[in-house]
Design a protein around this motif. Structure first.
Motif, mmCIF file in Angstrom:
data_model
loop_
_atom_site.group_PDB
_atom_site.id
_atom_site.type_symbol
_atom_site.label_atom_id
_atom_site.label_comp_id
_atom_site.label_asym_id
_atom_site.label_seq_id
_atom_site.Cartn_x
_atom_site.Cartn_y
_atom_site.Cartn_z
ATOM 1 N N SER A 27 0.826 -1.210 0.000
ATOM 2 C CA SER A 27 0.000 0.000 0.000
ATOM 3 C C SER A 27 0.860 1.259 0.000
ATOM 4 C CB SER A 27 -0.916 -0.010 1.226
ATOM 5 O OG SER A 27 -1.690 1.163 1.281
ATOM 6 N N VAL A 68 -10.435 -3.876 4.816
ATOM 7 C CA VAL A 68 -10.564 -4.458 3.475
ATOM 8 C C VAL A 68 -11.463 -3.585 2.611
ATOM 9 C CG1 VAL A 68 -11.444 -6.428 2.150
ATOM 10 C CG2 VAL A 68 -10.154 -6.821 4.262
ATOM 11 N N ALA A 69 -12.628 -3.194 3.169
ATOM 12 C CA ALA A 69 -13.583 -2.373 2.416
ATOM 13 C C ALA A 69 -12.975 -1.028 2.018
ATOM 14 C CB ALA A 69 -14.853 -2.158 3.249
ATOM 15 N N ASP A 84 -9.749 -0.284 1.614
ATOM 16 C CA ASP A 84 -8.742 -0.511 0.577
ATOM 17 C C ASP A 84 -9.392 -0.655 -0.795
ATOM 18 O OD1 ASP A 84 -6.226 -0.282 1.676
ATOM 19 O OD2 ASP A 84 -6.071 -2.379 2.271
ATOM 20 N N LEU A 85 -10.436 -1.488 -0.879
ATOM 21 C CA LEU A 85 -11.115 -1.715 -2.149
ATOM 22 C C LEU A 85 -11.832 -0.451 -2.622
ATOM 23 C CD1 LEU A 85 -12.581 -5.303 -1.571
ATOM 24 C CD2 LEU A 85 -10.401 -4.644 -2.620
ATOM 25 N N ALA A 136 -9.248 1.835 -4.023
ATOM 26 C CA ALA A 136 -8.764 1.302 -5.306
ATOM 27 C C ALA A 136 -9.713 1.684 -6.441
ATOM 28 C CB ALA A 136 -8.624 -0.221 -5.213
ATOM 29 N N VAL A 137 -11.022 1.567 -6.202
ATOM 30 C CA VAL A 137 -12.017 1.901 -7.228
ATOM 31 C C VAL A 137 -11.964 3.382 -7.564
ATOM 32 C CG1 VAL A 137 -14.496 2.078 -7.691
ATOM 33 C CG2 VAL A 137 -13.565 -0.008 -6.681
ATOM 34 N N PHE A 159 -5.806 -2.779 -4.138
ATOM 35 C CA PHE A 159 -6.631 -3.978 -4.268
ATOM 36 C C PHE A 159 -5.904 -5.183 -3.663
ATOM 37 C CE2 PHE A 159 -7.964 -7.787 -6.585
ATOM 38 C CZ PHE A 159 -9.340 -7.738 -6.395
ATOM 39 N N GLY A 196 -5.888 -5.001 0.099
ATOM 40 C CA GLY A 196 -7.160 -5.429 0.651
ATOM 41 C C GLY A 196 -7.303 -6.944 0.668
ATOM 42 N N ILE A 197 -6.846 -7.599 -0.403
ATOM 43 C CA ILE A 197 -6.912 -9.067 -0.480
ATOM 44 C C ILE A 197 -6.006 -9.692 0.588
ATOM 45 C CG2 ILE A 197 -6.456 -11.090 -1.918
ATOM 46 C CD1 ILE A 197 -8.919 -9.416 -2.714
#
Length: 416
Positions: free
Chosen positions: A23, A80-81, A83-84, A87-88, A176, A179-180
């Motif tokens: 990150s 996680v949410a 991070d995603l 990313a979007v 992404f 987050g994974i």
């Protein structure tokens, strides 16, 4: 057997550090690329400067309520949410050519980033045993240092083979992946889902949470005053750093090449400090890390502010960068050990709000003063103020009567 137990105890901290590292490297690539995209789009240095104002403003809007959310929901799932989500939104940036749309998207990204920082601190405190925190924080400092050095280099390589837009997409992929990776971390709050909370968020709940933070601050005034002093040191550093390029050109009369070399020396100081810190951190008390580390950061700024040549300024830069690794490790460990994790989100948000306000006010005052008075006078004054703050921080951290705050014992929620 002992080595096997050591490996097992560091399994999840290592995975977490990997996610943080990916990150951070992506963040540096994104930071540089976004500056270039805005500059190419507007051909205005002021428009680029606007990106620096968006971050603290986003923190102002977020920290009023974020802590109330963070302390009530599943932190791993929230990380996680976030991070995603980031990313979007980062992937959407290259799709617009409007500077105001870019500012709006960056504002939303920084809101999520402010929330992520507070959430991750709470999760790390829950995950890492108290006896491992100094080592973990020193390793994290090393990773941050590596990102500071390698991130811009990666960005430069990407610009050679592609465009800043490619670099933006690389950062979206990095977030992404982060987050994974976080999904593989232990779910420490299985009874709490992302949507679940103890009660619905309302203005009444937020006011109650602020009252909890204020009560804790009064009950543990020493802890919060130390936190405040360290925050003030970082606020002054941010304000002084905002004049760094102008100081190098107007006071030291450096060329662009010389200035680049000066920044490289700071980078070397960061990585050397982080490496030394990692090797000896287990032998140094937390009080010395935060007190002496902070004091030497301000000494570096004093040397830099009074410098009249490249060599003296370089010495100041190296001392600042070298000492930051120790100061940050001490501060993070002190914070984790002394703020109950049950209210850490709320404490972090409330004081983060105060810090964001101070950054905006102080940076504005420094910028205006440098414009109308003298850059060197402003930088010297700022450095002296920082030096005074860190002397107080050092004295308070060394007081024998406060040694219990630096021992391997956390403040528990039942103590509140």
């Amino acid at each position: 057997m002992k080595f096997k137990n050591l490996l097992l105890s560091w399994k999840y901290p290592s995975i977490l550090l990997l996610g943080i590292g990916i990150s951070n490297f992506g963040a540096w690539v994104y930071f540089i690329a976004l500056n270039l995209i805005v500059l190419d789009l507007t051909n205005s240095a002021l428009a680029v400067a606007g990106l620096y104002i968006v971050k603290p403003i986003a923190a102002l809007f977020t920290n009023v309520w974020a802590g109330s959310v963070i302390d009530r929901i599943n932190k791993r799932n929230l990380m996680v949410a976030l991070d995603l989500f980031r990313a979007v939104f980062i992937a959407l940036l290259p799709l617009t050519s409007s500077i105001w749309v870019i500012y709006s998207v960056v504002f939303v990204i920084n809101m999520a980033g402010a929330m992520f920082g507070t959430t991750s601190r709470s999760y790390i405190t829950k995950l890492i045993p108290i006896e491992q925190r100094k080592r973990f924080n020193s390793l994290r400092s090393l990773i941050d240092s590596g990102a500071f050095l390698v991130g811009p280099a990666i960005a430069g390589i990407l610009f050679l083979i592609g465009t800043p837009i490619l670099a933006i997409y690389i950062n979206a992929v990095a977030l992404f992946l982060s987050g994974i990776i976080t999904l593989f971390m232990p779910n420490l709050e299985k009874d709490r889902s992302l949507e679940q909370s103890d009660s619905s968020l309302s203005w009444k709940i937020i006011k109650q949470d602020w009252a909890i933070v204020l009560n804790f601050s009064r009950q543990y005034s020493y802890i919060m005053f130390m936190h405040f002093l360290f925050s003030c040191m970082m606020v002054m550093a941010t304000a002084i750093d905002s004049q760094e390029a102008a100081f190098a050109k107007a006071v030291l009369f450096l060329t662009d090449t010389d200035y680049g070399f000066l920044v490289s020396i700071a980078g070397a100081g960061i990585i050397v400090g982080a490496l030394v810190n990692t090797m000896i951190v287990s032998k140094i008390q937390i009080s010395f890390l935060i007190g002496l580390g902070s004091l030497f950061v301000s000494v570096g700024y004093i040397i830099y502010s009074f410098s009249s040549s490249f060599s003296i300024a370089a010495l100041g830069f190296f001392i600042i960068a070298f000492s930051l690794a120790f100061a940050n490790t001490g501060y993070q460990t002190f914070y984790q050990n002394n703020i109950p994790v049950e209210i850490m989100g709320r404490v972090g948000s409330v004081f983060g709000l105060l810090e964001a306000c101070l950054i905006i006010i102080t940076t504005t005052i420094v910028g205006v003063s440098a414009q109308f008075i003298s850059i060197q006078f402003v930088v010297i004054t700022g450095s002296i103020i920082m030096f005074a703050l860190t002397i107080l921080l050092f004295i308070l951290s060394m007081k024998p009567s406060k040694s219990r705050y630096y021992s391997v014992k956390s403040v528990e929620a039942k103590d509140l």
